[in-house]
Design an enzyme around this catalytic site. Sequence first.
Site, PDB file in Angstrom:
ATOM      1  N   LYS A  83     -10.980  34.770 -47.294  1.00 24.47           N
ATOM      2  CA  LYS A  83     -11.927  35.881 -47.312  1.00 24.47           C
ATOM      3  C   LYS A  83     -12.999  35.720 -46.282  1.00 24.47           C
ATOM      4  O   LYS A  83     -13.590  34.411 -46.288  1.00 24.47           O
ATOM      5  CB  LYS A  83     -12.668  36.080 -48.642  1.00 24.47           C
ATOM      6  CG  LYS A  83     -12.852  37.340 -49.087  1.00 24.47           C
ATOM      7  CD  LYS A  83     -13.300  37.486 -50.363  1.00 24.47           C
ATOM      8  CE  LYS A  83     -13.518  38.907 -50.639  1.00 24.47           C
ATOM      9  NZ  LYS A  83     -14.267  38.880 -52.105  1.00 24.47           N
TER      10      LYS A  83
HETATM   11  C1  E4P Z   1     -14.398  41.843 -53.868  1.00 25.16           C
HETATM   12  O1  E4P Z   1     -13.742  41.189 -52.901  1.00 25.16           O
HETATM   13  C2  E4P Z   1     -16.020  41.944 -53.701  1.00 25.16           C
HETATM   14  O2  E4P Z   1     -16.680  40.642 -53.329  1.00 25.16           O
HETATM   15  C3  E4P Z   1     -16.489  42.419 -55.148  1.00 25.16           C
HETATM   16  O3  E4P Z   1     -15.666  43.625 -55.523  1.00 25.16           O
HETATM   17  C4  E4P Z   1     -17.963  42.964 -54.929  1.00 25.16           C
HETATM   18  O4  E4P Z   1     -18.305  43.694 -55.996  1.00 25.16           O
HETATM   19  P1  E4P Z   1     -19.923  43.877 -56.339  1.00 25.16           P
HETATM   20  O5  E4P Z   1     -20.580  44.873 -55.636  1.00 25.16           O
HETATM   21  O6  E4P Z   1     -19.866  44.357 -57.703  1.00 25.16           O
HETATM   22  O7  E4P Z   1     -20.648  42.500 -56.214  1.00 25.16           O
END
Ligand code: E4P
Length: 218
Positions: A83
């Site tokens: 990522k």
């Molecule tokens: C996933 O890949 C993201 O980091 C996550 O969905 C972020 O979610 P949030 O905005 O609720 O922290």
Amino acid sequence: MKFFIDTADINDIRELAATGMADGVTTNPSLVAKSGRDFFEVLAEIWYVVDGPVSAEVTAMETDGMLVEAKKLRDVASNVCIKLPLTWDGLKACRVLTDDGCLVNVTLCFSANQALLAAKAGATFISPFVGRLDDIAVDGMDLISDIRQIYDNYEGLNTEILVASIRSPEHVRQAALIGADVSTIPPKVVRSLINHPLTDKGLADFLADWKKTGQKIV
Ligand code: E4P
């Protein structure tokens, strides 16, 4: 639409994987912090339970550092998906890693143009954050529709849309209607997808009527 589980909690992942709901997993530094676990230890456990892509986020800010971290993460398991943040350094690392056959999830996407850049850099997944856009009074799902249309306009853009920052069942419904490839969903939202009061009432009525018959199946 594939379901990824948006958590670093191994117990939630195990439970949802057992019902076929975990096509993959996404983690981020905040989720790892929330788990209170060692990053590599928890990733190794997740990779053991889930066959699909498991996103692990780098924390370096420059391309070279991202590639060093990616190498260490890729050594842990074959289904790792690196990522990377949506920055020029992240996109540069994205191109290098995808050319090397690595799955890449480009994260923190908040505009259609950013999604276009990520696709041109060869990203496997683009993660637009719908909930965080809703938080600032911008409709996150409009962004998903825009990206879907842009990617469908051009044959060469094969990046999968991974809807992130999902907060409710309604987000999941809309993502599926738009034709997003993946939704990454917090465990409690996955569990809530099954809820319907008429299902509960119907079941209670059936059981009450069955009791009146005095019969048993076994
Ligand atoms: C996933 O890949 C993201 O980091 C996550 O969905 C972020 O979610 P949030 O905005 O609720 O922290």
